[in-house]
Design an enzyme around this catalytic site. Structure first.
Site, PDB file in Angstrom:
ATOM      1  N   GLN A  65     -48.356  18.313  27.171  1.00  0.00           N
ATOM      2  CA  GLN A  65     -47.514  19.381  27.714  1.00  0.00           C
ATOM      3  C   GLN A  65     -47.903  19.794  29.135  1.00  0.00           C
ATOM      4  O   GLN A  65     -47.105  20.365  29.866  1.00  0.00           O
ATOM      5  CB  GLN A  65     -47.592  20.612  26.802  1.00  0.00           C
ATOM      6  CG  GLN A  65     -46.918  20.440  25.471  1.00  0.00           C
ATOM      7  CD  GLN A  65     -45.731  21.380  25.302  1.00  0.00           C
ATOM      8  OE1 GLN A  65     -45.503  22.244  26.122  1.00  0.00           O
ATOM      9  NE2 GLN A  65     -44.979  21.183  24.242  1.00  0.00           N
ATOM     10  N   LYS A  90     -34.291  24.934  14.513  1.00  0.00           N
ATOM     11  CA  LYS A  90     -35.146  23.812  14.921  1.00  0.00           C
ATOM     12  C   LYS A  90     -36.062  23.497  13.743  1.00  0.00           C
ATOM     13  O   LYS A  90     -36.781  24.365  13.251  1.00  0.00           O
ATOM     14  CB  LYS A  90     -35.973  24.183  16.141  1.00  0.00           C
ATOM     15  CG  LYS A  90     -37.019  23.136  16.522  1.00  0.00           C
ATOM     16  CD  LYS A  90     -37.885  23.649  17.656  1.00  0.00           C
ATOM     17  CE  LYS A  90     -39.021  22.701  17.982  1.00  0.00           C
ATOM     18  NZ  LYS A  90     -39.876  23.200  19.069  1.00  0.00           N
ATOM     19  N   ASP A 126     -50.144  29.717  19.410  1.00  0.00           N
ATOM     20  CA  ASP A 126     -48.917  29.901  18.644  1.00  0.00           C
ATOM     21  C   ASP A 126     -49.177  29.923  17.147  1.00  0.00           C
ATOM     22  O   ASP A 126     -48.272  29.747  16.342  1.00  0.00           O
ATOM     23  CB  ASP A 126     -47.920  28.788  18.979  1.00  0.00           C
ATOM     24  CG  ASP A 126     -48.482  27.393  18.688  1.00  0.00           C
ATOM     25  OD1 ASP A 126     -49.643  27.301  18.225  1.00  0.00           O
ATOM     26  OD2 ASP A 126     -47.763  26.406  18.921  1.00  0.00           O
ATOM     27  N   ASN A 175     -60.441  20.623  31.749  1.00  0.00           N
ATOM     28  CA  ASN A 175     -60.051  20.227  30.403  1.00  0.00           C
ATOM     29  C   ASN A 175     -61.303  19.931  29.596  1.00  0.00           C
ATOM     30  O   ASN A 175     -62.305  19.459  30.137  1.00  0.00           O
ATOM     31  CB  ASN A 175     -59.147  18.992  30.432  1.00  0.00           C
ATOM     32  CG  ASN A 175     -58.506  18.718  29.074  1.00  0.00           C
ATOM     33  OD1 ASN A 175     -57.791  19.564  28.546  1.00  0.00           O
ATOM     34  ND2 ASN A 175     -58.754  17.552  28.512  1.00  0.00           N
ATOM     35  N   GLY A 207     -46.992  33.399  26.041  1.00  0.00           N
ATOM     36  CA  GLY A 207     -45.861  32.564  25.661  1.00  0.00           C
ATOM     37  C   GLY A 207     -46.063  31.957  24.283  1.00  0.00           C
ATOM     38  O   GLY A 207     -46.687  30.900  24.139  1.00  0.00           O
ATOM     39  N   MET A 231     -50.060  29.665  27.161  1.00  0.00           N
ATOM     40  CA  MET A 231     -48.970  28.943  26.531  1.00  0.00           C
ATOM     41  C   MET A 231     -49.368  28.167  25.276  1.00  0.00           C
ATOM     42  O   MET A 231     -48.519  27.571  24.619  1.00  0.00           O
ATOM     43  CB  MET A 231     -48.354  27.959  27.539  1.00  0.00           C
ATOM     44  CG  MET A 231     -47.906  28.609  28.843  1.00  0.00           C
ATOM     45  SD  MET A 231     -46.765  29.991  28.617  1.00  0.00           S
ATOM     46  CE  MET A 231     -45.402  29.163  27.814  1.00  0.00           C
ATOM     47  N   GLY A 232     -50.653  28.165  24.935  1.00  0.00           N
ATOM     48  CA  GLY A 232     -51.090  27.333  23.827  1.00  0.00           C
ATOM     49  C   GLY A 232     -51.245  28.034  22.496  1.00  0.00           C
ATOM     50  O   GLY A 232     -51.259  27.386  21.443  1.00  0.00           O
TER      51      GLY A 232
END
Length: 328
Positions: free
Chosen positions: A145, A74, A229, A166, A299, A226-227
């Protein structure tokens, strides 16, 4: 369908959306996590660099899944100014190769698939780790997302309510609209109240500081982070990882650029405290052990997820006559 006589298949973003839904993405991601835990699938080292133009980050994620016979890369990254031009900030393309010959097989649009595979990842964690009686879903983050995350999550448990926070409250209607569509009550709350109410929490932000504190989380909660990375990013208190049973997609990424990096660096947890979620899927780890246990899924996002959903997209598009073919 073999592409041997047809050339290289081209699967557009539009076609990906037509052939890969949440069930297909869930199965592809669950299977590749299981293969990773058996060491029959592995990710190659990630390349990620600032290109010195347009504030963009560009890189490559690649790997090989021997079980699924999927080999590829990718390529893409993050262009922060894209939103002003009406296009998504994340841009990527997946290239698939024949593992037997090295010949290129497919070019697959990666933008939609990145969103749907990330949502599938947290959904897999909820399916395998959240309490069966979970009723309130908490969403931390309301960007592009988040709606993918919400739609995938609500299919895993019989949620009766969604609470959300948020940094920019004006974005919360993105989630509220989905809840109205799904017939779920929605409430904008403080982070403390979110922790007090939610049985499952998904964090999907680009934060570089803790947004959720350990003391706000009630016993029995499942959290999918999940954020995070990238080195330096952080969404939850490092003490929370020390209090939780921690699972991840890939341990190497979890400790280096995932949510666990901070707890590892501060000595709050050890590498041996982190379990690949594939072990739960394969039945070699029992997963949740009690109703009061806090479980956390880190994640980080791995290339094999992208390759798995791209391979599914290519196979489905070819089988349904929706792929185009070219000679290279």
């Amino acid at each position: 369908m073999s592409t041997e006589n047809k050339g290289v298949s081209i699967v557009s973003e539009k076609t990906c959306q037509a052939v890969v839904g949440r069930p297909e993405a869930f199965t592809a991601v669950e299977n590749v996590f299981a293969a990773m835990a058996k060491n029959s699938a592995y990710n190659f080292p990630v390349v990620r660099e600032a290109i010195g133009h347009a504030d963009a980050l560009y890189g490559f994620k690649s790997g090989f899944d021997r079980d699924g016979m999927v080999l590829g890369v990718k390529a893409g990254g993050y262009w922060p100014g894209n939103a002003q031009q009406g296009i998504t900030n994340h841009q990527s393309t997946v290239i698939l190769f024949d593992p037997d010959t090295g010949k290129i097989k497919s070019l697959v649009g990666g933008n939609y698939l990145t969103a749907v595979r990330t949502a599938a990842s947290s959904a897999v964690s909820i399916a395998h780790l959240a309490r069966k009686d979970s009723k309130v879903l908490g969403m931390v983050g309301a960007g592009h997302q988040s709606t993918f995350q919400l739609r995938a999550a609500v299919e895993q448990r019989d949620f009766e309510k969604v609470v959300a926070w948020n940094f920019h409250p004006d974005m919360l209607p993105n989630l509220e609209k989905v809840c109205v569509e799904l017939g779920l009550p929605f409430e904008a709350v403080s982070r403390e109240e979110l922790g007090a109410q939610a049985d499952v929490i998904i964090t999907i932000t680009s934060a570089f500081e803790s947004l959720m504190q350990k003391d706000w989380i009630k016993p029995g909660t499942h959290i999918a982070c999940m954020g995070t990375d990238t080195k330096g990013k952080q969404e939850v208190d490092a003490d929370l990882l020390a209090a939780a049973t921690v699972f991840t997609d890939e341990v190497a990424q979890s400790i280096s650029l995932g949510e666990a990096q901070h707890a590892i660096e501060s000595g709050l947890i050890q590498i041996s405290d982190i379990t690949p979620i594939g072990e739960v899927i394969n039945g070699t780890h029992q997963g949740r052990t009690s109703e009061d246990e806090i479980t956390l899924f880190d994640g980080t996002g791995v290339g094999l997820q992208d390759l798995a959903v791209a391979s599914a997209a290519a196979d489905l598009a070819e089988a349904q006559g929706k792929a185009n073919f070219i000679d290279l």
